[in-house]
Structures are given as structure tokens and as C-alpha cells.
Design an enzyme around this catalytic site. Structure first.
Site, PDB file in Angstrom:
ATOM      1  N   GLY A  84      37.205  26.256 109.922  1.00  0.00           N
ATOM      2  CA  GLY A  84      36.286  27.072 110.695  1.00  0.00           C
ATOM      3  C   GLY A  84      37.055  27.976 111.630  1.00  0.00           C
ATOM      4  O   GLY A  84      38.057  27.561 112.208  1.00  0.00           O
ATOM      5  N   THR A  85      36.586  29.212 111.783  1.00  0.00           N
ATOM      6  CA  THR A  85      37.257  30.181 112.642  1.00  0.00           C
ATOM      7  C   THR A  85      36.380  31.416 112.771  1.00  0.00           C
ATOM      8  O   THR A  85      35.366  31.542 112.087  1.00  0.00           O
ATOM      9  CB  THR A  85      38.628  30.574 112.056  1.00  0.00           C
ATOM     10  OG1 THR A  85      39.321  31.394 112.975  1.00  0.00           O
ATOM     11  CG2 THR A  85      38.470  31.349 110.760  1.00  0.00           C
ATOM     12  N   THR A  86      36.777  32.330 113.632  1.00  0.00           N
ATOM     13  CA  THR A  86      36.160  33.661 113.683  1.00  0.00           C
ATOM     14  C   THR A  86      37.256  34.688 113.935  1.00  0.00           C
ATOM     15  O   THR A  86      37.972  34.596 114.932  1.00  0.00           O
ATOM     16  CB  THR A  86      35.105  33.778 114.794  1.00  0.00           C
ATOM     17  OG1 THR A  86      34.127  32.749 114.642  1.00  0.00           O
ATOM     18  CG2 THR A  86      34.409  35.138 114.717  1.00  0.00           C
ATOM     19  N   LYS A 120      46.167  33.353 115.682  1.00  0.00           N
ATOM     20  CA  LYS A 120      45.591  33.766 114.404  1.00  0.00           C
ATOM     21  C   LYS A 120      45.848  35.229 114.065  1.00  0.00           C
ATOM     22  O   LYS A 120      45.386  35.709 113.036  1.00  0.00           O
ATOM     23  CB  LYS A 120      44.086  33.485 114.390  1.00  0.00           C
ATOM     24  CG  LYS A 120      43.764  32.005 114.522  1.00  0.00           C
ATOM     25  CD  LYS A 120      42.284  31.738 114.442  1.00  0.00           C
ATOM     26  CE  LYS A 120      41.993  30.265 114.648  1.00  0.00           C
ATOM     27  NZ  LYS A 120      40.542  29.967 114.591  1.00  0.00           N
ATOM     28  N   SER A 126      33.868  31.021 109.720  1.00  0.00           N
ATOM     29  CA  SER A 126      32.571  30.357 109.834  1.00  0.00           C
ATOM     30  C   SER A 126      31.673  31.012 110.879  1.00  0.00           C
ATOM     31  O   SER A 126      30.448  30.936 110.786  1.00  0.00           O
ATOM     32  CB  SER A 126      32.787  28.884 110.202  1.00  0.00           C
ATOM     33  OG  SER A 126      33.546  28.771 111.399  1.00  0.00           O
TER      34      SER A 126
END
Length: 257
Positions: free
Chosen positions: A49-51, A82, A179
């Protein structure tokens, strides 16, 4: 309970070698991403999960990400970087498997440097994204988990590409991956304009990540934001999303009063 004490020179036995007859099929059966029902029976699953997001505007490119690393419901880290600095004019983002993204984008940095040495000029963003897409095509079906953006400034101006582990390569004005991307897209779709000022663009990148981290449990930590111009990229800020929450709550309360 008696604890086993190991000497500092103790050597663990090596893992038994795995030599499948069909490596691609073995990886597909055992290491595929846990998204949807198609791989519900995988032995090893990426619970991720990440944005991450990036968008072009008249004054350059904004790249904005969170910093949370998760393994399902477990938060492994709040300080993952990231945004990968490929070279002074080129950035990449990480979404998916952290090891896959980190390794292959560093590998892309090596390929870009080799291109510069051979051709005596800086590689274009299009060529760099194509190199990564070619690498992903070569390892297609081997269980990699990557959803990246490659962006930067070259002689054609600001450029933005999306590349994933299937070898898909898309050129666009703005992308969000991870996500929490649906929440970030909601903010971008509403407020994005190509004629944003630098301050407005920074605020948009900041707010999109904040709203994603507020609604998506798998995103959070620190909002790292970069601005890319013809002179290269610069780090704009690294702000805890909790601080952003109280900042925006105060702003909302002031608007109501």
C-alpha cells in the site's frame, strides 16, 4: 525456557537450491501480487500500500509521495524514501514491492549513465522510461511488483511517464499510483490546471497526498515533495502528514467561522 546462544562465528546452513524447470511459471505461481482473486492461492503474496503522484504544469513537474511501508495491516516503516533520484534531471517513484522498485530504478540509473558516456549527452525522459519498460518486458511473468513513474526535464521540456511490471508504458499529464491513488485522483481531477503557479502546484501535491493518507490506512508518514524545472529537481519539503492534518483542520475551521 533455554535460549540457544550462537557464537559470533556461527554460520547458518545455506538454503537448499531451487532449480525449477520453468522459472517464469514458478515465480508466477509463488510470488505474484495479492491483488484481486486471480492469485488468491499464491504461497507468497505482496501485501502492499502506498500513494505516489506526479503532474506536469507550465512551471515544471511536481512529484509528491508518502513514506509508509506496509505488510498487510502491519506498518513496517514510516520513513521510506519513495522518490528515487536517478540523476540531477530525472526522478522515479516507488509503488509495489519496495525491493523491486529500488533495485530496478537504481539499475535504470546505471543504464542512463552508460547512455551519457556512450553518446556524450543526457538521456531523454522518453528514452529512460523505455529502458525501464524494456527491462520489465524481459522479466514479465517473473513475479515483479512495480508501478512507477519516470519524470524529468530534457530538451523537449517536462515529461512524465508511467511504467509498470507488465512493461506498460504510458505518457501523461498526471498520474497517481498506489492504494491511495483513487483519493489522490479525486483531488487532482478537481483542482488541477496547467497554469498553476508554483505555490499552487506545491499546495495541490501536498493536499492530494494528505487526503489519500487520511482515507487510506496503507498510506501515511511523511509527505516528500519535489519540484522539477529546466535546472533540475529540488526538494521542496518533507512534512509529517499528522502536522498537515491539523493545519488543514484549522484552515477548515477558519473558513466556517
Amino acid at each position: 525456557m533455554r535460549l540457544l546462544q550462537l557464537s559470533p562465528f556461527h554460520v547458518l546452513p545455506p538454503f537448499p537450491p531451487i532449480n525449477p524447470k520453468q522459472p517464469a511459471q514458478f515465480c508466477s505461481n509463488n510470488f505474484a501480487s495479492a491483488s484481486g482473486n486471480k492469485d488468491a492461492d499464491q504461497l507468497v503474496k505482496f501485501a502492499k500500500g502506498t500513494t505516489t503522484l506526479a503532474f506536469k504544469f507550465n512551471e515544471g513537474i511536481i512529484v509528491s509521495v508518502d513514506s509508509r511501508s506496509t505488510m498487510g495491516a502491519y506498518i513496517a516503516s514510516q520513513t521510506v524514501k519513495k522518490i528515487i533520484e536517478i540523476n540531477p534531471f530525472l526522478l522515479g517513484t516507488m509503488a509495489g514491492g519496495a525491493a523491486d522498485c529500488s533495485f530496478w530504478e537504481r539499475n535504470l540509473g546505471t543504464q542512463c549513465r552508460m547512455y551519457e558516456l556512450r553518446n556524450r549527452k543526457r538521456i531523454t525522459v522518453a528514452a529512460a522510461s523505455k529502458l525501464l519498460a524494456n527491462t520489465m518486458n524481459a522479466y514479465r511473468g517473473y513475479g515483479l511488483s512495480m508501478g512507477t513513474m519516470v519524470t524529468g526535464w530534457d530538451e523537449t521540456g517536462p515529461q512524465l511517464y508511467y511504467v509498470d511490471d507488465d512493461g506498460t508504458r504510458l505518457k501523461g499529464t498526471y498520474f497517481s499510483v498506489g492504494s491511495g491513488s483513487t483519493y489522490a485522483y479525486g483531488v487532482l481531477d478537481t483542482y488541477y490546471r496547467p497554469d498553476l503557479t508554483v505555490d499552487e502546484a506545491i499546495d495541490l501535491g501536498k493536499r492530494a497526498i494528505y487526503h489519500a493518507t487520511h482515507r487510506d490506512a496503507y498510506s501515511g508518514g511523511i509527505n516528500n515533495l519535489y519540484h522539477v524545472t529546466k535546472d533540475g529537481w529540488r526538494v521542496v519539503h518533507a512534512i509529517d502528514v499528522n502536522d498537515m492534518h491539523y493545519e488543514f483542520e484549522e484552515e477548515k475551521a477558519a473558513m466556517k467561522s
